[in-house]
Enzyme design. Sequence first.
Site, PDB file in Angstrom:
ATOM      1  N   MET A   1      -2.065   0.411  -1.770  1.00 20.15           N
ATOM      2  CA  MET A   1      -3.067   0.994  -0.912  1.00 20.15           C
ATOM      3  C   MET A   1      -2.465   2.175  -0.168  1.00 20.15           C
ATOM      4  O   MET A   1      -1.727   1.972   0.779  1.00 20.15           O
ATOM      5  CB  MET A   1      -3.565  -0.050   0.087  1.00 20.15           C
ATOM      6  CG  MET A   1      -4.584   0.525   1.047  1.00 20.15           C
ATOM      7  SD  MET A   1      -4.694  -0.366   2.591  1.00 20.15           S
ATOM      8  CE  MET A   1      -3.425   0.444   3.529  1.00 20.15           C
ATOM      9  N   PRO A   2      -2.749   3.358  -0.570  1.00 18.38           N
ATOM     10  CA  PRO A   2      -2.264   4.513   0.190  1.00 18.38           C
ATOM     11  C   PRO A   2      -2.974   4.634   1.539  1.00 18.38           C
ATOM     12  O   PRO A   2      -4.151   4.309   1.665  1.00 18.38           O
ATOM     13  CB  PRO A   2      -2.610   5.703  -0.700  1.00 18.38           C
ATOM     14  CG  PRO A   2      -2.740   5.136  -2.064  1.00 18.38           C
ATOM     15  CD  PRO A   2      -3.302   3.753  -1.855  1.00 18.38           C
ATOM     16  N   PHE A   3      -2.225   5.088   2.514  1.00 17.71           N
ATOM     17  CA  PHE A   3      -2.780   5.449   3.811  1.00 17.71           C
ATOM     18  C   PHE A   3      -2.491   6.928   3.991  1.00 17.71           C
ATOM     19  O   PHE A   3      -1.347   7.362   3.855  1.00 17.71           O
ATOM     20  CB  PHE A   3      -2.132   4.642   4.940  1.00 17.71           C
ATOM     21  CG  PHE A   3      -2.726   4.967   6.289  1.00 17.71           C
ATOM     22  CD1 PHE A   3      -3.847   4.300   6.734  1.00 17.71           C
ATOM     23  CD2 PHE A   3      -2.173   5.956   7.082  1.00 17.71           C
ATOM     24  CE1 PHE A   3      -4.414   4.601   7.969  1.00 17.71           C
ATOM     25  CE2 PHE A   3      -2.729   6.269   8.316  1.00 17.71           C
ATOM     26  CZ  PHE A   3      -3.852   5.587   8.758  1.00 17.71           C
ATOM     27  N   THR A  72       1.215   7.724   2.709  1.00 16.37           N
ATOM     28  CA  THR A  72       2.115   6.573   2.724  1.00 16.37           C
ATOM     29  C   THR A  72       1.597   5.590   1.687  1.00 16.37           C
ATOM     30  O   THR A  72       0.413   5.246   1.688  1.00 16.37           O
ATOM     31  CB  THR A  72       2.144   5.909   4.113  1.00 16.37           C
ATOM     32  OG1 THR A  72       2.541   6.879   5.088  1.00 16.37           O
ATOM     33  CG2 THR A  72       3.116   4.745   4.143  1.00 16.37           C
TER      34      THR A  72
END
Length: 134
Positions: A1-3, A72
């Site tokens: 899961m990219p932030f 991230t």
Amino acid sequence: MPFVRTSVRKGTSQDRKSQIVAGVHQALITAIGMPEDELFNMVAEYEPGDFFYDRTFNGIARSDDLVVLEITLRRGRSDAMKRTLYASIASRLEEAGISPKDVFIFMHENDYSDWSVGNGAFAMAIVQQRGSDT
């Protein structure tokens, strides 16, 4: 899961912000296979006098409308995937009227153990549960 953290110049329209978020999201889906429901992008505005940058670093002529993307995500994407991602983001944002010269991207990579994405749960435990047959 990219932030994703997206920084844009103060006064950027809500429509432009939405276009940036959509372009980055679609690039993440197509370039690294991110699931479509993993949209987490925090957009913040910077005051022109609060962000100092070299307008010609590395031979690229930047304008006053620099967009900075901090992504991230979990470690494990190849350099080739990252190259494809960066190019896809720049292309999609160009479609939204942002010069590729004004798109600055950098990545932070970490592991599942560095995340909790709700309920105070340790993300590594969630991943380990998905892998079990019980």
